[in-house]
Design a protein around this motif. Structure first.
Motif, PDB file in Angstrom:
ATOM      1  N   LEU A  87       0.831  -1.207   0.000  1.00 18.77           N
ATOM      2  CA  LEU A  87       0.000   0.000   0.000  1.00 18.77           C
ATOM      3  C   LEU A  87       0.865   1.256   0.000  1.00 18.77           C
ATOM      4  N   ASP A  88       1.902   1.259   0.830  1.00 21.60           N
ATOM      5  CA  ASP A  88       2.785   2.425   0.896  1.00 21.60           C
ATOM      6  C   ASP A  88       3.509   2.646  -0.433  1.00 21.60           C
ATOM      7  N   ALA A  89       3.918   1.559  -1.097  1.00 30.17           N
ATOM      8  CA  ALA A  89       4.599   1.689  -2.386  1.00 30.17           C
ATOM      9  C   ALA A  89       3.700   2.350  -3.418  1.00 30.17           C
ATOM     10  N   HIS A  90       2.410   2.003  -3.430  1.00 31.18           N
ATOM     11  CA  HIS A  90       1.478   2.631  -4.373  1.00 31.18           C
ATOM     12  C   HIS A  90       1.293   4.117  -4.076  1.00 31.18           C
ATOM     13  N   VAL A  91       1.194   4.448  -2.791  1.00 26.78           N
ATOM     14  CA  VAL A  91       1.050   5.872  -2.434  1.00 26.78           C
ATOM     15  C   VAL A  91       2.269   6.656  -2.912  1.00 26.78           C
ATOM     16  N   ARG A  92       3.467   6.103  -2.705  1.00 29.60           N
ATOM     17  CA  ARG A  92       4.689   6.776  -3.146  1.00 29.60           C
ATOM     18  C   ARG A  92       4.748   6.887  -4.671  1.00 29.60           C
ATOM     19  N   LEU A 101      -8.443  -3.715  -2.403  1.00 33.43           N
ATOM     20  CA  LEU A 101      -9.536  -3.113  -3.169  1.00 33.43           C
ATOM     21  C   LEU A 101      -9.908  -1.734  -2.633  1.00 33.43           C
ATOM     22  N   THR A 102      -9.738  -1.538  -1.326  1.00 30.66           N
ATOM     23  CA  THR A 102      -9.975  -0.202  -0.762  1.00 30.66           C
ATOM     24  C   THR A 102      -9.008   0.806  -1.377  1.00 30.66           C
ATOM     25  N   LEU A 103      -7.736   0.392  -1.535  1.00 27.83           N
ATOM     26  CA  LEU A 103      -6.755   1.247  -2.207  1.00 27.83           C
ATOM     27  C   LEU A 103      -7.175   1.515  -3.644  1.00 27.83           C
ATOM     28  N   ALA A 104      -7.578   0.464  -4.381  1.00 32.34           N
ATOM     29  CA  ALA A 104      -7.977   0.627  -5.779  1.00 32.34           C
ATOM     30  C   ALA A 104      -9.197   1.529  -5.896  1.00 32.34           C
ATOM     31  N   ASN A 105     -10.162   1.381  -4.993  1.00 30.72           N
ATOM     32  CA  ASN A 105     -11.355   2.226  -5.038  1.00 30.72           C
ATOM     33  C   ASN A 105     -11.039   3.670  -4.694  1.00 30.72           C
ATOM     34  N   PHE A 113      -4.014   8.256   0.149  1.00 35.13           N
ATOM     35  CA  PHE A 113      -4.591   7.098   0.826  1.00 35.13           C
ATOM     36  C   PHE A 113      -3.820   6.804   2.112  1.00 35.13           C
ATOM     37  N   ASP A 114      -4.552   6.518   3.171  1.00 38.98           N
ATOM     38  CA  ASP A 114      -3.930   6.143   4.450  1.00 38.98           C
ATOM     39  C   ASP A 114      -3.671   4.637   4.403  1.00 38.98           C
ATOM     40  N   ARG A 174      -3.131   0.276  13.933  1.00 34.28           N
ATOM     41  CA  ARG A 174      -3.014   0.574  12.506  1.00 34.28           C
ATOM     42  C   ARG A 174      -1.528   0.608  12.139  1.00 34.28           C
ATOM     43  N   VAL A 175      -1.121  -0.382  11.356  1.00 38.13           N
ATOM     44  CA  VAL A 175       0.288  -0.567  11.013  1.00 38.13           C
ATOM     45  C   VAL A 175       0.533  -0.062   9.598  1.00 38.13           C
ATOM     46  N   THR A 176       1.455   0.877   9.445  1.00 37.54           N
ATOM     47  CA  THR A 176       1.890   1.328   8.131  1.00 37.54           C
ATOM     48  C   THR A 176       3.346   0.910   7.931  1.00 37.54           C
ATOM     49  N   ALA A 177       3.921   1.306   6.819  1.00 34.07           N
ATOM     50  CA  ALA A 177       5.288   0.899   6.521  1.00 34.07           C
ATOM     51  C   ALA A 177       6.281   1.456   7.528  1.00 34.07           C
ATOM     52  N   ASP A 178       5.970   2.605   8.154  1.00 30.65           N
ATOM     53  CA  ASP A 178       6.949   3.226   9.044  1.00 30.65           C
ATOM     54  C   ASP A 178       6.407   3.646  10.397  1.00 30.65           C
ATOM     55  N   ARG A 179       5.083   3.463  10.663  1.00 28.26           N
ATOM     56  CA  ARG A 179       4.533   3.905  11.943  1.00 28.26           C
ATOM     57  C   ARG A 179       3.487   2.930  12.450  1.00 28.26           C
ATOM     58  N   LEU A 180       3.223   3.028  13.780  1.00 22.81           N
ATOM     59  CA  LEU A 180       2.126   2.311  14.424  1.00 22.81           C
ATOM     60  C   LEU A 180       1.251   3.325  15.132  1.00 22.81           C
ATOM     61  N   ARG A 181      -0.057   3.207  14.936  1.00 24.90           N
ATOM     62  CA  ARG A 181      -0.999   4.065  15.646  1.00 24.90           C
ATOM     63  C   ARG A 181      -1.971   3.182  16.410  1.00 24.90           C
ATOM     64  N   ILE A 182      -2.098   3.436  17.709  1.00 23.04           N
ATOM     65  CA  ILE A 182      -3.004   2.664  18.551  1.00 23.04           C
ATOM     66  C   ILE A 182      -4.281   3.471  18.702  1.00 23.04           C
TER      67      ILE A 182
END
Length: 507
Positions: A178-183, A220-224, A310-311, A347-355
Motif C-alpha cells: 500500500l505504501d509503495a502505491h502511495v509513493r 480493493l480499498t486502495l484501488a477504489n 490514501f492512508d 493501525r500498522v503502516t510501513a513506518d509507523r504504528l498508531r493505537i
C-alpha cells in the motif's frame, strides 16, 4: 521432403497447364510457400544427411543413456542440460565435441516422449498513454547502517512512456504494498487506469478460471480510493507484464551493482527516486527520437489526478498486556496505562504504528524492523508511577528515557534524598499537567534550581509554578486614561447643606 517427381508435377501444372499456386496447394494439401519453392527448383534438391556418425561418442553412449534415464526421474529443475552432460562426459574422458552429445540427447528425448520446449513467440504490444502501469517485486542486496542485508524493491513502470519508479522495503507485507502505491502515484503525479500484477498474496486472495480473481479487501480499498482497475496475470505468465520484468534486471545492474550503501531506508529511497528521474533521460526504446522524460511529459496529464492521499495502514485488533504493551512483528510497543488489559486497534503502516481506542489515536510509535525490541513512551506509565513510585529506578521505560541534562542531574540528586522517588514523580506529574510544553518548563525550572545550589523537588516545583503562573493585570494608577473634560464645571453651593440641616431640626 518433396521428391523430384513431385516437384516436376507441380512445375508442369503451373507452367504448362496454367493452374494457380493456390489451386495446386489445395489439391496437393501443401502450403503455398512450399509450392513456390518447388516452382523455383530445377535440379533435385540436396538435403542434409539425417544420420551423422559419432565415432568418439560411441563408447560413451551407454553412460549417457544411464544419466538420461536417471535424470528423467528427477524434478525438471534438477535435470542436467545437454551442455552439463557434455561436461560430465569430458570428466569421464570424452574427447569429442559438443554437437554429437547435443544431437544424441535430443534424439533420446524425442524417442522417450520428451518434446523440446517450443521457443516462446510473442505479439508486439502497444499501450495508450495513461492507461497501464505494471508492478513487480525484486530482491536486492544492500548495506544499511553498515550491515549487509537482502531487501525487497517495489517496481512500477508506465507502459507508454516507460517511466519507472522503485522503492525499497524490508519485506513484502501488505502495508508495504500500500505504501509503495502511495509513493508511486505521488512520484508520477497521477494514477493510471489499470495496474497489472502477479498473483501476489497481498493483492489476490483466490485465483479462479481465466482472469477471474478475488482481490484482497484492503487492496480493493486502495484501488477504489485511487479509482484504478487491478488486473492479475495468468499464473506463470510473466510476459504479460514483460516491461517491468525486464526493468527488474536493468535496475539491478544500474542501481544495485556495485552494492548500494546507505544509512537507512529513508536515505536509500530518496536516492532511488532521484535516480529514477535521471534514468528518464535515456532514449525511449520505441520512440527513439525522444527520451523517456519527454514521453512521460506527454503521458502525465492523462493520468488521473490524486485528490487525496490514501492512508495505507493495515488494522489489527490486539489486547494490551498488564505491562501496557502490545506485540507487533516480534517487537513490543507501549500503550497508555489506562488501556492495560483492554482491546485496542493497531493501525500498522510501513513506518509507523498508531493505537486507536474509542475512535481516537491514544498512542503512536515509529515502527521498528528488528526483533525483540522494546519501544516505550515513559509518559504512558506515569499513572502507574503515581501509585508505585519505586518503579522509577528500575523500570525499563525510564531507563531508556533520554531526558535533558539538567533534568537528569536533578533526578539523580533527588533520588538520593529521602522519599526522592515520590518527589521526582510529583515533578513529572506537574509537567504532564502543563501539556506539550511541560517537559520544557521542567527543564528550565531544573536549570534555575541548579543555579541556586539548593537542589530539592520543592524548589523545582516552586520554580515551575512561578514560570507558569498567570500574569497579574497592571495597576490602574500606572495607566494613563484619557478622561473627558467638562466645558462648564459646577459651582460649590454650601448653603444647600445648611438648608438640609434646618429641615432636619424642624422635624
Amino acid at each position: 521432403m518433396l521428391s523430384m517427381e513431385f516437384v516436376a508435377e507441380i512445375r508442369r501444372r503451373h507452367f504448362v497447364s496454367g493452374e494457380s499456386i493456390s489451386s495446386i496447394a489445395r489439391s496437393l494439401k501443401l502450403s503455398r510457400p512450399t509450392v513456390r519453392k518447388a516452382l523455383k527448383a530445377e535440379a533435385e534438391p540436396n538435403y542434409q544427411r539425417q544420420h551423422q556418425p559419432t565415432p568418439k561418442l560411441g563408447e560413451f553412449q551407454a553412460q549417457l543413456i544411464d544419466w538420461l534415464e536417471l535424470d528423467a526421474k528427477l524434478p525438471k529443475r534438477q535435470r542436467r542440460t545437454a551442455q552439463r552432460l557434455f561436461e560430465c562426459l569430458q570428466v569421464e574422458g570424452y574427447q569429442g565435441s559438443y554437437g554429437p552429445v547435443q544431437r544424441f540427447v535430443l534424439s533420446w528425448k524425442q524417442q522417450a516422449g520428451h518434446r523440446p520446449a517450443m521457443t516462446p513467440v510473442f505479439v508486439p504490444l502497444a499501450f495508450p498513454a495513461g492507461e497501464t502501469c505494471q508492478f513487480d517485486w525484486s530482491h536486492e542486496v544492500v548495506v544499511l547502517g553498515g550491515v549487509s542485508q537482502t531487501i525487497k524493491v517495489a517496481h512500477f513502470r508506465l507502459t507508454y512512456s516507460r517511466q519507472m519508479f522503485v522503492a525499497a522495503y524490508p519485506r513484502e507485507t501488505q502495508e508495504m504494498v500500500l505504501d509503495a502505491h502511495v509513493r508511486a502515484f505521488a512520484f508520477f503525479g497521477g494514477v493510471p487506469k489499470r495496474m497489472v500484477y502477479d498473483n501476489l498474496k497481498t493483492v489476490v486472495d483466490a485465483i479462479f478460471v481465466g482472469k477471474e480473481r478475488r482481490f484482497n479487501r484492503r487492496f480493493l480499498t486502495l484501488a477504489n480510493h485511487y479509482l484504478f482497475e487491478p488486473v492479475a496475470c495468468t499464473p506463470e505468465s510473466g510476459w504479460e507484464k514483460g516491461q517491468v520484468e525486464n526493468q527488474v534486471g536493468n535496475i539491478r545492474e544500474w542501481l544495485f551493482t556495485p552494492i548500494a550503501k546507505f544509512e537507512n531506508f529513508a536515505a536509500l529511497n530518496d536516492w532511488l527516486a532521484i535516480r529514477c528521474l535521471e534514468l528518464a533521460g535515456r532514449r525511449h526504446p520505441q520512440q527513439t527520437t525522444r527520451t523517456i522524460a519527454e514521453c512521460f511529459a506527454e503521458e502525465q496529464p492523462l493520468l488521473k489526478a490524486v485528490s487525496a492521499v490514501f492512508d495505507g495502514y493495515v488494522e489489527k485488533t490486539l489486547r494490551v498486556s498488564s505491562t501496557c504493551l502490545i506485540r507487533v512483528d516480534h517487537n513490543r510497543y507501549s500503550v497508555p496505562a489506562e488501556w492495560a488489559n483492554r482491546v485496542v486497534s493497531v493501525r500498522v503502516t510501513a513506518d509507523r504504528l498508531r493505537i486507536v481506542a474509542d475512535s481516537q489515536i491514544v498512542a503512536e510509535h515509529p515502527r521498528r524492523l528488528g526483533r525483540d525490541q522494546l519501544i516505550c513512551d515513559p509518559w504512558h506509565y506515569l499513572p502507574v508511577l503515581e501509585k508505585k513510585p519505586g518503579a522509577l529506578r528500575h523500570g525499563a521505560p525510564f531507563q531508556q528515557w533520554e531526558l535533558p541534562v539538567s533534568i537528569r542531574v536533578v533526578r539523580d540528586r533527588v533520588l538520593k534524598q529521602d522519599k526522592g522517588d515520590r518527589a521526582f514523580v510529583e515533578l513529572l506529574l506537574m509537567a504532564r499537567t502543563l501539556g506539550d510544553g511541560g517537559l520544557d518548563t521542567l527543564e528550565v525550572a531544573c536549570d534555575l534550581t541548579l543555579q541556586t545550589g539548593v537542589v530539592a523537588a520543592a524548589v523545582v516545583l516552586n520554580e515551575m509554578r512561578r514560570l507558569t503562573e498567570t500574569a497579574r493585570p497592571k495597576a490602574l494608577e500606572n495607566i494613563k486614561l484619557s478622561m473627558p473634560t467638562l466645558q462648564l464645571e459646577p459651582m460649590a453651593d454650601c448653603s444647600r447643606y445648611d438648608r438640609l440641616r434646618s429641615l432636619r431640626h424642624e422635624h
